[in-house]
Design a protein around this motif. Structure first.
Motif, PDB file in Angstrom:
ATOM      1  N   ILE A 124      -2.671  -2.048  10.816  1.00 17.71           N
ATOM      2  CA  ILE A 124      -2.292  -0.246   9.843  1.00 17.71           C
ATOM      3  C   ILE A 124      -1.968  -1.715   8.585  1.00 17.71           C
ATOM      4  O   ILE A 124      -0.847  -2.588   8.695  1.00 17.71           O
ATOM      5  N   ILE A 125      -2.764  -1.449   7.539  1.00 19.32           N
ATOM      6  CA  ILE A 125      -1.525  -2.321   6.301  1.00 19.32           C
ATOM      7  C   ILE A 125      -1.990  -0.886   5.031  1.00 19.32           C
ATOM      8  O   ILE A 125      -2.108  -0.413   4.685  1.00 19.32           O
ATOM      9  N   VAL A 126      -0.687  -1.447   4.610  1.00 14.85           N
ATOM     10  CA  VAL A 126      -0.185  -0.574   3.623  1.00 14.85           C
ATOM     11  C   VAL A 126       0.165  -1.304   2.272  1.00 14.85           C
ATOM     12  O   VAL A 126       0.426  -1.961   1.656  1.00 14.85           O
ATOM     13  N   ALA A 127      -1.424  -0.668   1.143  1.00 12.79           N
ATOM     14  CA  ALA A 127      -0.677  -1.443   0.108  1.00 12.79           C
ATOM     15  C   ALA A 127      -0.043  -0.713  -1.366  1.00 12.79           C
ATOM     16  O   ALA A 127      -0.333   0.833  -0.699  1.00 12.79           O
ATOM     17  N   THR A 128       1.308  -1.114  -1.149  1.00 16.40           N
ATOM     18  CA  THR A 128       2.379  -0.911  -2.907  1.00 16.40           C
ATOM     19  C   THR A 128       3.172  -1.508  -3.059  1.00 16.40           C
ATOM     20  O   THR A 128       3.312  -2.688  -2.993  1.00 16.40           O
ATOM     21  N   SER A 129       3.207  -1.301  -4.371  1.00 17.83           N
ATOM     22  CA  SER A 129       4.575  -1.361  -5.614  1.00 17.83           C
ATOM     23  C   SER A 129       5.773  -1.200  -5.115  1.00 17.83           C
ATOM     24  O   SER A 129       6.368  -1.557  -5.728  1.00 17.83           O
ATOM     25  N   ALA A 132       1.742  -4.386  11.359  1.00 15.24           N
ATOM     26  CA  ALA A 132       1.450  -3.409  10.605  1.00 15.24           C
ATOM     27  C   ALA A 132       2.216  -4.392   9.766  1.00 15.24           C
ATOM     28  O   ALA A 132       3.364  -5.319  10.148  1.00 15.24           O
ATOM     29  N   PHE A 133       1.840  -4.592   8.002  1.00 18.36           N
ATOM     30  CA  PHE A 133       2.051  -5.057   6.956  1.00 18.36           C
ATOM     31  C   PHE A 133       2.164  -5.063   5.975  1.00 18.36           C
ATOM     32  O   PHE A 133       0.514  -4.043   5.614  1.00 18.36           O
ATOM     33  N   ASP A 134       2.753  -4.916   4.868  1.00 21.16           N
ATOM     34  CA  ASP A 134       2.152  -4.966   3.582  1.00 21.16           C
ATOM     35  C   ASP A 134       1.735  -5.316   2.659  1.00 21.16           C
ATOM     36  O   ASP A 134       1.462  -7.073   2.591  1.00 21.16           O
ATOM     37  N   VAL A 135       0.587  -5.209   1.343  1.00 19.06           N
ATOM     38  CA  VAL A 135      -0.085  -5.802   0.735  1.00 19.06           C
ATOM     39  C   VAL A 135       0.503  -5.161  -0.730  1.00 19.06           C
ATOM     40  O   VAL A 135       0.741  -4.244  -0.870  1.00 19.06           O
ATOM     41  N   GLN A 136       0.800  -5.904  -1.560  1.00 20.51           N
ATOM     42  CA  GLN A 136       1.679  -6.729  -3.431  1.00 20.51           C
ATOM     43  C   GLN A 136       0.503  -7.143  -3.843  1.00 20.51           C
ATOM     44  O   GLN A 136       0.595  -7.953  -3.808  1.00 20.51           O
ATOM     45  N   ALA A 137      -0.131  -6.366  -4.504  1.00 17.03           N
ATOM     46  CA  ALA A 137      -1.233  -6.801  -5.084  1.00 17.03           C
ATOM     47  C   ALA A 137      -1.137  -5.529  -6.898  1.00 17.03           C
ATOM     48  O   ALA A 137      -1.708  -5.571  -6.616  1.00 17.03           O
ATOM     49  N   VAL A 138      -0.013  -4.726  -7.190  1.00 18.70           N
ATOM     50  CA  VAL A 138      -0.338  -3.485  -7.844  1.00 18.70           C
ATOM     51  C   VAL A 138      -1.162  -2.420  -7.565  1.00 18.70           C
ATOM     52  O   VAL A 138      -1.837  -2.245  -6.839  1.00 18.70           O
ATOM     53  N   CYS A 139      -1.553  -2.306  -9.038  1.00 15.92           N
ATOM     54  CA  CYS A 139      -3.048  -1.215  -8.719  1.00 15.92           C
ATOM     55  C   CYS A 139      -4.780  -2.031  -8.237  1.00 15.92           C
ATOM     56  O   CYS A 139      -5.421  -0.825  -7.925  1.00 15.92           O
ATOM     57  N   SER A 140      -4.177  -3.335  -7.581  1.00 12.02           N
ATOM     58  CA  SER A 140      -6.038  -3.593  -6.977  1.00 12.02           C
ATOM     59  C   SER A 140      -4.610  -3.552  -5.524  1.00 12.02           C
ATOM     60  O   SER A 140      -6.457  -4.244  -5.215  1.00 12.02           O
ATOM     61  N   GLY A 141      -4.173  -3.124  -5.095  1.00 15.44           N
ATOM     62  CA  GLY A 141      -3.606  -3.425  -4.170  1.00 15.44           C
ATOM     63  C   GLY A 141      -4.778  -2.610  -2.428  1.00 15.44           C
ATOM     64  O   GLY A 141      -4.503  -3.645  -1.665  1.00 15.44           O
ATOM     65  N   PHE A 142      -5.305  -1.300  -2.619  1.00 17.83           N
ATOM     66  CA  PHE A 142      -6.317  -1.259  -1.767  1.00 17.83           C
ATOM     67  C   PHE A 142      -7.345  -2.142  -2.203  1.00 17.83           C
ATOM     68  O   PHE A 142      -8.232  -2.189  -0.678  1.00 17.83           O
ATOM     69  N   VAL A 143      -8.121  -2.603  -2.776  1.00 22.37           N
ATOM     70  CA  VAL A 143      -8.861  -2.943  -3.108  1.00 22.37           C
ATOM     71  C   VAL A 143      -8.488  -4.710  -2.235  1.00 22.37           C
ATOM     72  O   VAL A 143      -9.201  -4.948  -1.472  1.00 22.37           O
ATOM     73  N   VAL A 154      -6.087   1.863   6.753  1.00 19.76           N
ATOM     74  CA  VAL A 154      -5.506   0.920   5.173  1.00 19.76           C
ATOM     75  C   VAL A 154      -5.096   2.326   4.632  1.00 19.76           C
ATOM     76  O   VAL A 154      -6.035   3.405   3.983  1.00 19.76           O
ATOM     77  N   VAL A 155      -4.427   1.687   3.743  1.00 20.08           N
ATOM     78  CA  VAL A 155      -3.361   3.006   2.902  1.00 20.08           C
ATOM     79  C   VAL A 155      -2.962   2.609   1.864  1.00 20.08           C
ATOM     80  O   VAL A 155      -2.496   1.025   1.493  1.00 20.08           O
ATOM     81  N   GLY A 156      -2.775   3.527   0.691  1.00 20.21           N
ATOM     82  CA  GLY A 156      -2.545   2.450  -0.233  1.00 20.21           C
ATOM     83  C   GLY A 156      -1.366   3.746  -0.712  1.00 20.21           C
ATOM     84  O   GLY A 156      -2.123   5.373  -0.766  1.00 20.21           O
ATOM     85  N   ALA A 157      -0.268   3.604  -0.436  1.00 19.23           N
ATOM     86  CA  ALA A 157       0.488   5.202  -1.433  1.00 19.23           C
ATOM     87  C   ALA A 157       1.939   4.670  -2.509  1.00 19.23           C
ATOM     88  O   ALA A 157       2.367   3.496  -2.288  1.00 19.23           O
ATOM     89  N   GLU A 158       1.822   5.117  -2.947  1.00 19.92           N
ATOM     90  CA  GLU A 158       3.490   4.812  -4.664  1.00 19.92           C
ATOM     91  C   GLU A 158       3.830   5.859  -4.185  1.00 19.92           C
ATOM     92  O   GLU A 158       3.159   6.932  -4.597  1.00 19.92           O
ATOM     93  N   VAL A 159       5.288   6.091  -5.057  1.00 19.22           N
ATOM     94  CA  VAL A 159       5.734   7.037  -5.833  1.00 19.22           C
ATOM     95  C   VAL A 159       6.133   6.552  -7.278  1.00 19.22           C
ATOM     96  O   VAL A 159       7.493   5.496  -7.537  1.00 19.22           O
TER      97      VAL A 159
END
Ligand code: ACO
Length: 325
Positions: free
Chosen positions: A83-88, A112-123, A143-148
């Motif tokens: 599981i990879i979650v892209a989120t800032s 499971a880990f996060d990726v932090q690349a702001v709006c490019s995070g999902f790519v 592969v998830v992109g999730a933001e609040v």
């Protein structure tokens, strides 16, 4: 035989509280902040956005998107081994939102880990997942992109608070004998940190510095258009394809004018561009998978189509993924 990765399911989720421009303009006006539906539509293409209520976090939005993607792929949480979650906008400073989501999903035990690349995070996240599937490190990745992003907005700053929204999108990426992901291209240039950032940090139990989003919109705009074209061309070159081979451009949904400029530079008609910014606003790392899922579920994008996903965001970061659905 070469091992590829392939998207086998997409999903998304938007929190139920929807604010049209008219709703937001009225709310801001009551706080003495003047803006208008006309200005927002003309300068950005945004007509509405969704905001979470108190107590709802990125992992909650990502969970719903992940469940929808797994259902579309015909997979269960037990099938997932990455599981990879892209989120800032993580739930906590740590542990990662991916770990929190994993537990809520019931996929305990997988990486499971996060990726932090702001709006490019999902790519970025999709590129990492593709590499891990290709090498055999993973077989069935979520592969998830999730933001609040609403939590980062300064509602006294009309130049930024009208632009962003909350949401989540997800894909299931599986090992396959046939591609799948054809090529990827990622970049970053940290000298542009200051034009788009949330400069605050936690120290000794207090937040030091400003914890709200700051953006030089014109600087971001100028950089974004050129970088997106570069990433698109580099990705096509790597795959030995041209813009004529693209069936659909699925860009980060920040501003309709950025999408129009990119399409023009790539000589793509706007009919080939997936647009959801009008309904979602800019949901940062969630925007590409949200747009992709909406295009898949509407029947616009079909299996076998060639898609170019591309994103740009704070960092500065940018990149693209070319794939056959
Ligand atoms: N309502 C009314 N007027 C406004 C508002 C508003 N919400 N915001 C700004 N204005 C005014 C400004 O004060 C300015 O007034 P002035 O001429 O009297 O000084 C005028 O509108 C024009 O402002 P500009 O900043 O020049 O407007 P511009 O056309 O550049 O549009 C925008 C601003 C929409 C922010 C644009 O620059 C943009 O989209 N930039 C890219 C932003 C972006 O894509 N960010 C995200 C990418 S990365 C990521 O997603 C995190």
């Amino acid at each position: 035989m070469k091992r590829y990765s392939r998207i086998t399911g997409t999903g998304s989720y938007l929190p139920p509280r929807r604010l049209s421009n008219t709703d937001l303009v009225a709310q801001l006006s009551s706080q003495g902040v003047e803006t208008s539906d006309e200005w927002i539509v003309e300068r950005t293409g945004i007509g509405a956005r969704h905001f979470v209520d108190e107590g709802i976090f990125s992992s909650d939005l990502g969970l719903e998107a992940a469940r929808n993607a797994l259902q579309a792929a015909g997979r269960t949480p037990q099938d997932v081994d990455l599981i990879i979650v892209a989120t800032s906008t993580p739930d906590m400073v740590f542990p990662s939102t991916a770990c929190i989501l994993q537990n809520k999903l019931g996929a305990n035990g997988c990486a499971a880990f996060d990726v932090q690349a702001v709006c490019s995070g999902f790519v970025y996240a999709l590129t990492v997942a593709d590499a891990m599937v290709q090498t055999g490190a993973a077989r069935c990745a979520l592969v998830v992109g999730a933001e609040v992003f609403s939590r980062l907005l300064d509602f006294s700053d009309r130049t930024t608070c009208v632009l962003f929204g909350d949401g989540a999108g997800a894909v299931v990426l599986e090992a396959s004998d046939t591609p799948g992901i054809l090529a990827t291209d990622l970049h970053a240039d940290g000298k542009h940190v200051g034009i788009l950032c949330v400069p605050g940090h936690v120290s000794g139990g207090a937040i030091l510095g400003d914890p709200l989003l700051k953006m030089d919109g014109q600087a971001v705009f100028k950089l974004a258009v050129g970088l997106l074209e570069d990433a698109a061309r580099a990705t096509l070159d790597k795959a030995g394809l041209t813009e004529n081979d693209i069936d659909w451009l699925v860009p980060h949904q920040a501003n309709i004018r950025i999408m129009q400029s990119t399409a023009k530079r790539l000589k793509l008609p706007m009919e080939k561009v997936i647009i959801t910014v009008d309904q979602h606003g800019n949901t940062s790392a969630a925007s590409i998978p949200l747009a992709l899922d909406s295009a898949v579920r509407s029947g616009k994008v079909k299996p076998g189509d060639n898609l170019l996903l591309e994103g740009v965001g704070g960092g500065f970061t940018w990149g693209a993924v070319l794939l056959t659905l």
